[in-house]
Design an enzyme around this catalytic site. Structure first.
Site, PDB file in Angstrom:
ATOM      1  N   ASP A  58      84.325 -38.955 -26.882  1.00 12.98           N
ATOM      2  CA  ASP A  58      83.960 -38.640 -28.032  1.00 12.98           C
ATOM      3  C   ASP A  58      82.829 -39.115 -28.508  1.00 12.98           C
ATOM      4  OD1 ASP A  58      84.765 -37.884 -30.867  1.00 12.98           O
ATOM      5  OD2 ASP A  58      83.964 -39.701 -31.169  1.00 12.98           O
ATOM      6  N   ALA A  89      84.076 -35.368 -32.391  1.00  9.05           N
ATOM      7  CA  ALA A  89      83.880 -34.525 -31.325  1.00  9.05           C
ATOM      8  C   ALA A  89      85.323 -33.964 -30.703  1.00  9.05           C
ATOM      9  CB  ALA A  89      83.134 -35.182 -30.368  1.00  9.05           C
ATOM     10  N   ASP A  90      86.085 -35.006 -30.464  1.00 14.88           N
ATOM     11  CA  ASP A  90      87.432 -34.556 -29.922  1.00 14.88           C
ATOM     12  C   ASP A  90      88.274 -33.606 -30.854  1.00 14.88           C
ATOM     13  OD1 ASP A  90      87.608 -35.818 -27.584  1.00 14.88           O
ATOM     14  OD2 ASP A  90      88.066 -37.706 -28.629  1.00 14.88           O
ATOM     15  N   LEU A  91      88.259 -33.892 -32.250  1.00 15.88           N
ATOM     16  CA  LEU A  91      88.972 -33.068 -33.145  1.00 15.88           C
ATOM     17  C   LEU A  91      88.262 -31.674 -33.430  1.00 15.88           C
ATOM     18  CD1 LEU A  91      89.667 -35.830 -35.659  1.00 15.88           C
ATOM     19  CD2 LEU A  91      91.116 -35.037 -34.420  1.00 15.88           C
ATOM     20  N   GLY A 126      89.267 -29.632 -30.208  1.00 14.61           N
ATOM     21  CA  GLY A 126      90.405 -29.288 -30.418  1.00 14.61           C
ATOM     22  C   GLY A 126      90.747 -28.004 -31.259  1.00 14.61           C
TER      23      GLY A 126
END
Length: 362
Positions: A100, A128-130, A133
């Site tokens: 991230d 960035a991860d969220l 997703g």
């Protein structure tokens, strides 16, 4: 390698170690062994969850992929959790590890985040991860719809870098169309004034005066109506050009009262304002409670726990009957029997050899 499997029932969050979920048991990887959510159930007289009957094989790890499959689990999918990092499947950086903070920097997101005269700042959550997703979740929904129409599946390439660059929105457009490089603005807005955080006597308040009428509303509440007569503040374009003296005047006025006092004064004014809440204040907020964003359940080892609830609600089904995340290895035997159809003899052999583990507490 010893494998321990868990039927991920309910809504564990995205940092859960890997496991498996059998059919009709749902759900996906979790943030920690002590987090989870509700099991989706049809509302009275309503339809079943939209992804009921869909089985998801989750090969992801860390947060982005598990966050996507967590949402799918909320929608009724059976998620089998058994990851590849993030730049994409092809290209010059496809072999580089994706995390991230790295994607946030490479994508330019960290370049535009932070104090106006300060250093770049990493957002407070793994954005960035969220967002990856969320993009992955939407892509899977579209692929399922396409499969329904065509009978053919799709290969989806969803990665941290692409997700963040796409989220640059107008910042990207300003550069690509006009060649304008971006900069950090702290809590302020580059092209709207006043649109930022102000210090109060005891804290902070966020003001978002997005048009000329709302600016007049700000001045009225602050008892600074003389500002509305100043030629340099007549339009938003002029306020942007003369932001420093205007913001200095407003900032001095906001310091004279408490946050609670200002919030009361702004009620009914038509000006969007709000406090900056601590996490404790967030989960004490009556609207947060009304939206059922706090969900409680009984965990096998941790006892009574609470986790954030799903952000989206449906009229056709409800997130009912709380189910906590399983312990690692809690459902190993059940998965081997129900999903993989292994015989009792084979399962016993696997357990005795240590190839798989069944959690004793279950």
């Amino acid at each position: 390698m010893r494998l321990s499997t868990a039927a991920l029932v309910g809504r564990p969050s995205p940092l859960w170690p890997f496991g498996f979920s059998p059919v009709r048991r749902t759900r996906l990887p979790g943030r920690s062994p002590g987090s989870g959510r509700w099991l989706s159930q049809p509302a009275a007289g309503g339809a079943p969850p939209p992804l009921e009957g869909v089985r998801v094989l989750d090969l992801t790890r860390v947060l982005a992929g598990p966050f996507a499959t967590m949402i799918m689990g909320d929608l009724g999918a059976d998620v089998i959790k058994v990851e590849r990092p993030g730049y994409g499947q092809t290209g010059p950086h496809s072999k580089s590890p994706g995390y991230d903070s790295i994607a946030t920097g490479v994508s330019g997101m960290m370049h535009i985040t932070g104090p106006e005269e300060g250093e770049p700042v990493r957002p407070g959550v793994a954005i960035a991860d969220l967002t990856t997703g969320l993009y992955a979740h939407g892509a899977v929904m579209a692929a399922l719809l396409q499969r329904h129409k065509t009978g053919r599946g799709s290969f989806i390439d969803c990665n941290l870098l692409s997700s963040q660059v796409s989220c640059l929105s107008h910042i990207a457009a300003n550069y690509l169309i006009a060649g304008k490089e971006a900069r950090r603005w702290g809590t302020a807005h580059e092209s709207i004034v006043p649109y930022q955080v102000f210090k109060t006597r005891d804290g902070h308040i966020v003001v978002a005066a997005g048009n000329d009428k709302q600016f007049v509303g700000v001045c009225k509440v602050l008892q600074l109506m003389e500002l509305t007569e100043e030629p340099q503040y007549q339009t938003n374009k002029l306020r942007v050009q003369n932001r420093k003296p205007l913001l200095h005047t407003l900032a001095q006025r906001f310091l004279q009262e408490s946050t609670a006092d200002w919030l009361r004064r702004f009620e009914g004014s038509g000006v969007p304002v709000g406090p900056i809440n601590s996490i404790q204040e967030v989960f004490s907020n009556p609207q947060v409670k009304h939206n059922k964003l706090i969900q409680e359940m009984e965990h096998l080892t941790a006892g009574r726990i609470a986790v954030p609830g799903p952000a989206v609600r449906f009229s056709s089904f409800s997130h009912d009957k709380p189910k906590p995340p399983p312990l690692i290895g809690q459902h190993t035997v059940q998965v081997l029997q129900d999903t993989l159809s292994y015989s009792d003899d084979i399962i016993a052999t696997l357990l005795e050899s240590g190839a798989v583990v069944q959690n004793e507490l279950s």
